[in-house]
Write a protein that holds these residues in place. Structure first.
Motif, mmCIF file in Angstrom:
data_model
loop_
_atom_site.group_PDB
_atom_site.id
_atom_site.type_symbol
_atom_site.label_atom_id
_atom_site.label_comp_id
_atom_site.label_asym_id
_atom_site.label_seq_id
_atom_site.Cartn_x
_atom_site.Cartn_y
_atom_site.Cartn_z
ATOM 1 N N GLY A 23 -9.071 6.732 -4.757
ATOM 2 C CA GLY A 23 -8.930 5.882 -3.572
ATOM 3 C C GLY A 23 -10.267 5.366 -3.082
ATOM 4 N N THR A 49 2.526 1.732 -3.436
ATOM 5 C CA THR A 49 1.562 2.244 -4.413
ATOM 6 C C THR A 49 1.275 3.724 -4.168
ATOM 7 N N THR A 50 1.176 4.069 -2.902
ATOM 8 C CA THR A 50 0.835 5.453 -2.541
ATOM 9 C C THR A 50 1.978 6.394 -2.904
ATOM 10 N N VAL A 101 0.846 -1.202 0.000
ATOM 11 C CA VAL A 101 0.000 0.000 0.000
ATOM 12 C C VAL A 101 0.882 1.252 0.000
ATOM 13 N N SER A 136 -3.612 6.076 2.348
ATOM 14 C CA SER A 136 -3.586 5.775 0.919
ATOM 15 C C SER A 136 -4.844 6.294 0.229
ATOM 16 N N ILE A 142 2.509 10.096 4.428
ATOM 17 C CA ILE A 142 3.131 8.855 3.933
ATOM 18 C C ILE A 142 4.338 8.493 4.825
ATOM 19 N N VAL A 189 -8.065 0.454 -4.328
ATOM 20 C CA VAL A 189 -7.377 1.070 -3.188
ATOM 21 C C VAL A 189 -8.273 0.948 -1.953
ATOM 22 N N HIS A 220 -4.963 9.158 -2.674
ATOM 23 C CA HIS A 220 -5.519 8.826 -3.996
ATOM 24 C C HIS A 220 -6.782 9.631 -4.322
#
Ligand SMILES: Cc1cc2nc3c(=O)[nH]c(=O)nc-3n(C[C@H](O)[C@H](O)[C@H](O)COP(=O)(O)OP(=O)(O)OC[C@H]3O[C@@H](n4cnc5c(N)ncnc54)[C@H](O)[C@@H]3O)c2cc1C
Length: 391
Positions: free
Chosen positions: A352, A270-271, A267, A344, A295, A359, A348
């Motif tokens: 998201g 990807t973020t 995760v 995340s 993050i 997600v 997104h």
């Protein structure tokens, strides 16, 4: 330094440990299911994926080779499960795998009779049978020892009556480890454990219950109504059930979230990638401190939880008491996975939130982690008690 200490240190220090990377790569190549979104929506288990896990030996990593297991060290097995969690986007499949291996199978191997082990472990490890672990009841969750399922002595055996609930793999289980009271007046000392084949008359499995996350792992009630089992179905002594349950909870608490940790790393990856490429105000959103710091916090949560998990494993492998660290590991992993998945979604934006971008599923899958294996409140109670606080 012993070779075991060196192995532990490598697992702790090397987030890209070769064993973990190998498992992650294997899962990416072998456990990508194009129908995952549909299966998640319809709460459908992936039997084909399970067979792939079995064929690769992943269902019995730490079990003894005598029963078809891999005889792997705990540390190596956890690195493998972490890698599977990272590489496989079907979190429910990996949860089913670790749940059966670390809770059900391990308990059977540690406390089952030789006949029970031989009857079930080879089939479970080969993917020919499914195993479940049934403790929770509608009225007894965190207060597990207040269970009301009864085991009444009858000629040469026992009659089980009562209802278990939230049983992972229950709907497809072939064998279930069940906890019941033989004498309620004795409280926890009246609890006894049984290994019950799911086709025993008087045992009824409820339908797969739809749930928020981990929807690809089936779970259900299991009801006993005059379910007669021979005394050979007993696991451990009469009254030893609470000790068996407590022993089963140590690995569950310490390590059940290992797949979720791998998933959290995915995760975060990807973020980061999204925050580097998504532009707003002619700037990658990752350049905005509100985004980058969130993050960074997710990474901090992941790293801290990972260190605790491998510390708990190191202590268990050394035979040192690990209850405090295991409780902290469970708490840290589950809370970090939940918080990281929420970050995340935030990063997104609408992507998201929408199902097709896959997600939002991570958040739903992470939510259960703060409940199963002992809810966060219970882990905090354990930590407080072990610190000497009155509880
Ligand atoms: C996905 C999933 C899979 C599961 N799989 C299994 C399985 O295979 N086998 C099985 O037996 N069970 C399973 N469970 C059940 C799980 O073990 C229980 O849900 C868990 O123990 C909590 O019990 P409860 O749901 O009854 O919540 P409760 O015990 O009612 O707790 C509700 C809330 O109250 C808090 N709370 C309760 N008591 C205290 C206290 N003394 N101090 C502080 N806070 C407290 C809890 O922290 C929680 O926030 C599963 C659950 C889930 C969600």
């Amino acid at each position: 330094m012993t070779s075991m200490d060196a192995a532990i240190l490598e697992a702790l220090l090397d987030e890209q440990h070769p064993r973990k990377l190998e498992a992650s790569t294997w899962a990416t190549e072998n456990l990508r299911d194009p129908d995952l979104v549909e299966r998640d929506a319809s709460c459908t288990f992936w039997f084909e994926g399970w067979q792939k896990l079995a064929a690769a030996g992943h269902l019995g990593l730490i079990a003894d080779s005598e029963y078809g297991g891999g005889g792997m060290s705990l540390i190596d097995a956890l690195l493998t499960y972490e890698g599977l969690g990272h590489g496989c986007t079907d979190d429910g499949l990996i949860f089913a795998c670790t749940s059966q291996a670390l809770t059900m199978q391990l308990t059977l191997e540690r406390f089952g009779t030789e006949v029970q082990r031989k009857d079930w472990l080879p089939a479970l490890i080969a993917g020919e049978a499914f195993g479940a672990f049934a403790m929770s009841e509608p009225e007894s969750g965190s207060d597990a020892f207040s269970l009301t399922t009864t085991a009444t002595p009858v000629d040469g055996g026992w009659r089980l009556d009562g209802t278990k609930t939230w049983v992972t793999l229950g709907p497809i289980a072939d064998v279930i480890i069940v906890f019941a009271t033989t004498d309620r007046a004795l409280g926890r000392w009246g609890i006894t454990t049984f290994v019950v084949p799911a086709d025993t008359p008087g045992l009824t499995i409820g339908p797969n219950m739809a749930k928020m996350g981990m929807r690809t792992t089936p779970f259900s009630t299991v009801t006993f109504d005059g379910c007669a089992v021979p005394d050979e179905a007993r696991m451990g002594a009469v009254g030893a059930g609470a000790s068996i349950f407590s022993a089963a909870m140590e690995p569950e608490r310490g390590f059940l979230l290992v797949g979720n940790l791998g998933a959290l790393e995915r995760v975060i990856d990807t973020t980061v990638e999204y925050a580097r490429t998504r532009q707003q105000f002619d700037t990658p959103i990752g350049a905005f401190q509100g985004v980058s710091h969130a993050i960074a916090e997710a990474k901090l949560g992941h790293e801290a939880a990972r260190l605790l998990l491998y510390k708990a494993a190191a202590l268990q492998q050394r035979g040192t008491p690990s209850m405090l660290v295991a409780a902290m590991s469970k708490l840290a992993s589950s809370e970090a996975a939940l918080k990281g998945a929420l970050t995340s979604i935030d990063v997104h934006g609408a992507r998201g939130y929408v199902t097709e971008f896959e997600v939002e599923r991570d958040l739903r899958n992470a939510a259960g982690g703060v409940i199963y294996g002992g809810a966060s409140g219970i882990q905090k109670n354990i930590i407080a008690r072990l610190l000497g606080l009155p509880t």
